[in-house]
Scaffold this active site. Structure first.
Site, mmCIF file in Angstrom:
data_model
loop_
_atom_site.group_PDB
_atom_site.id
_atom_site.type_symbol
_atom_site.label_atom_id
_atom_site.label_comp_id
_atom_site.label_asym_id
_atom_site.label_seq_id
_atom_site.Cartn_x
_atom_site.Cartn_y
_atom_site.Cartn_z
ATOM 1 N N ASP A 125 -15.072 6.134 -2.027
ATOM 2 C CA ASP A 125 -14.388 4.847 -2.181
ATOM 3 C C ASP A 125 -15.363 3.721 -1.854
ATOM 4 O OD1 ASP A 125 -11.952 5.965 -2.806
ATOM 5 O OD2 ASP A 125 -11.029 5.613 -0.859
ATOM 6 N N ARG A 134 -15.801 5.287 -10.967
ATOM 7 C CA ARG A 134 -14.470 4.664 -10.974
ATOM 8 C C ARG A 134 -14.651 3.145 -11.020
ATOM 9 N NH1 ARG A 134 -11.457 5.380 -5.565
ATOM 10 N NH2 ARG A 134 -11.143 7.509 -6.284
HETATM 11 C C1 FAD Z 1 -7.170 5.135 -8.261
HETATM 12 C C2 FAD Z 1 -7.547 3.859 -7.589
HETATM 13 C C3 FAD Z 1 -8.572 3.843 -6.674
HETATM 14 C C4 FAD Z 1 -8.973 2.653 -6.083
HETATM 15 N N1 FAD Z 1 -10.063 2.646 -5.234
HETATM 16 C C5 FAD Z 1 -10.498 1.478 -4.745
HETATM 17 C C6 FAD Z 1 -11.694 1.391 -3.987
HETATM 18 O O1 FAD Z 1 -12.384 2.389 -3.739
HETATM 19 N N2 FAD Z 1 -12.078 0.174 -3.524
HETATM 20 C C7 FAD Z 1 -11.354 -0.965 -3.789
HETATM 21 O O2 FAD Z 1 -11.766 -2.045 -3.363
HETATM 22 N N3 FAD Z 1 -10.207 -0.908 -4.471
HETATM 23 C C8 FAD Z 1 -9.764 0.274 -4.966
HETATM 24 N N4 FAD Z 1 -8.609 0.302 -5.696
HETATM 25 C C9 FAD Z 1 -7.714 -0.878 -5.718
HETATM 26 C C10 FAD Z 1 -8.082 -1.836 -6.836
HETATM 27 O O3 FAD Z 1 -9.311 -2.448 -6.548
HETATM 28 C C11 FAD Z 1 -7.007 -2.910 -7.003
HETATM 29 O O4 FAD Z 1 -6.896 -3.635 -5.821
HETATM 30 C C12 FAD Z 1 -5.654 -2.360 -7.391
HETATM 31 O O5 FAD Z 1 -5.762 -1.278 -8.259
HETATM 32 C C13 FAD Z 1 -4.825 -3.428 -8.083
HETATM 33 O O6 FAD Z 1 -5.474 -3.847 -9.247
HETATM 34 P P1 FAD Z 1 -4.913 -3.586 -10.729
HETATM 35 O O7 FAD Z 1 -6.099 -3.297 -11.578
HETATM 36 O O8 FAD Z 1 -3.879 -2.554 -10.709
HETATM 37 O O9 FAD Z 1 -4.384 -4.976 -11.176
HETATM 38 P P2 FAD Z 1 -3.394 -6.068 -10.542
HETATM 39 O O10 FAD Z 1 -4.071 -7.367 -10.847
HETATM 40 O O11 FAD Z 1 -2.981 -5.772 -9.138
HETATM 41 O O12 FAD Z 1 -2.131 -5.905 -11.447
HETATM 42 C C14 FAD Z 1 -2.230 -6.225 -12.808
HETATM 43 C C15 FAD Z 1 -0.945 -5.901 -13.517
HETATM 44 O O13 FAD Z 1 -0.632 -4.516 -13.365
HETATM 45 C C16 FAD Z 1 0.775 -4.337 -13.336
HETATM 46 N N5 FAD Z 1 1.170 -3.781 -12.027
HETATM 47 C C17 FAD Z 1 0.432 -3.754 -10.893
HETATM 48 N N6 FAD Z 1 1.136 -3.170 -9.892
HETATM 49 C C18 FAD Z 1 2.330 -2.833 -10.402
HETATM 50 C C19 FAD Z 1 3.508 -2.221 -9.883
HETATM 51 N N7 FAD Z 1 3.605 -1.871 -8.584
HETATM 52 N N8 FAD Z 1 4.546 -2.017 -10.725
HETATM 53 C C20 FAD Z 1 4.477 -2.411 -12.020
HETATM 54 N N9 FAD Z 1 3.395 -3.010 -12.570
HETATM 55 C C21 FAD Z 1 2.349 -3.223 -11.791
HETATM 56 C C22 FAD Z 1 1.382 -5.709 -13.485
HETATM 57 O O14 FAD Z 1 1.594 -5.964 -14.842
HETATM 58 C C23 FAD Z 1 0.270 -6.604 -12.965
HETATM 59 O O15 FAD Z 1 0.343 -7.927 -13.448
HETATM 60 C C24 FAD Z 1 -8.246 1.472 -6.357
HETATM 61 C C25 FAD Z 1 -7.209 1.483 -7.278
HETATM 62 C C26 FAD Z 1 -6.863 2.638 -7.906
HETATM 63 C C27 FAD Z 1 -5.774 2.604 -8.936
#
Ligand code: FAD
Length: 306
Positions: free
Chosen positions: A132, A182
């Protein structure tokens, strides 16, 4: 603004005590965290794998401050990997590891040694490890440790965060044959000097990075719940002629499960990131900071006090 307040609360031990001891917390946590014990992690993994999903398991814990704590985290991963193999859940399930939990903040060599032991156990269990990525002060150290680990364990996965200005360049460096990367937006509060601040800029950076990874030689792991970015990824897969087994989508446990199933139904690999363990506070607060709807869910649980 709200995001900043929640992220600030994620570092407050007073707020942590308040939230951790509140009666409603259990219900809220259960939506995003598989449970406290290794058995809970295995149960959730079995359910997801039976439903056609791949899994990456994260033993929750950050801010490790002693070598003993770091060793205990390493040992939990070794136990977990043994149990996953025994249960026939590998290679569908792999593990995600935070170097901070392995001692990175006070002893980089120790964090490397611990991560190496986890990579060896993963190899014995016929699965992989992804490191991560945490806040920007750790990026160089994490990428250095990744490079060292990959000499013996080339399948060790990297994480790059689209909100960092440096990430396009890191994507170019890591889009090489066999390199599992990732791509996520990034979950920490970062200063303007190193990170894009507006959601639009972050999304544009994500698309630029996605183009580099999808047109490169590595194995992209697209971690997002964003419908627009998922649609762009599907389009780029067609454009760059990338078969569904040459990249994957990743999403968090409890977030958009129907979309995870929809993608599996369309033939894609989808990996669910499943956190488990007692130390869920920082993880939960980052999820709340990402999405006001999650905060509303939290508030509902608070008022219903089930
Ligand atoms: C598998 C995985 C591993 C990760 N590992 C790391 C890491 O190592 N380091 C790190 O800094 N971050 C990590 N993250 C977190 C990542 O950086 C984001 O903070 C997080 O994924 C939210 O970003 P998003 O791309 O989903 O978009 P967002 O901007 O949060 O959401 C965009 C859109 O997605 C949809 N959406 C989001 N959440 C929901 C919900 N609950 N229900 C319905 N629709 C929704 C909505 O339409 C929203 O407008 C990881 C995320 C994932 C999925």
């Amino acid at each position: 603004m709200l995001r900043s307040v929640i992220l600030a609360a994620s570092r407050s031990s007073r707020v942590e005590r308040l939230v951790a001891t509140a009666p409603f917390s259990r219900d809220v946590v259960r939506r995003f965290v598989a449970g406290a014990q290794t058995d809970d992690a295995l149960r959730a993994t079995r359910e997801l794998v039976d439903g056609g999903l791949a899994v990456t398991l994260d033993h929750l814990g950050e801010d490790t401050v002693s070598p003993e704590q770091a060793t205990a985290v390493r040992d939990e991963y070794l136990t977990l990997l043994g149990r996953l193999a025994e249960a026939g859940l590998t290679p569908a399930a792999e593990v995600s590891v935070k170097l901070s939990a392995l001692g990175q903040a006070f002893d980089e060599q120790l964090a490397y040694d611990n991560a190496r032991a986890i990579c060896a156990a993963a190899e014995a269990a016929q699965t992989t490890v992804t490191l991560d990525m945490e806040d920007h002060t750790t990026t160089d150290s994490t990428l250095d440790i990744l490079a060292k680990l990959r000499k013996d364990y080339p399948s060790t996965g990297a994480v790059l965060q689209a909100y960092l200005r440096r990430t396009e360049s890191d994507c170019r460096d890591l889009a090489t044959a066999g390199s599992r990367v990732r791509l996520c937006k990034g979950a920490y509060k970062e200063p303007e000097s190193v990170a894009y601040q507006s959601p639009r800029e972050v999304d544009k950076s994500y698309v630029r990075c996605l183009n580099i990874l999808m047109s490169g030689d590595g194995y992209p792991m697209l971690a997002t719940h964003d419908p627009r970015l998922i649609a762009i990824a599907e389009d780029r897969a067609r454009w760059f002629d990338r078969a569904p087994d040459r990249f994957e989508f990743q999403m968090l446990y409890g977030i958009r499960p129907e979309e995870q199933d929809r993608l599996v139904g369309d033939g894609y690999t989808v990996r669910t990131y499943v956190p488990y363990g007692d130390d869920w506070y920082g993880y939960l607060m980052r999820r709340l900071a990402e999405r006001p709807a999650n905060l509303a869910f939290f508030a509902r649980a608070l008022t219903s006090r089930k």
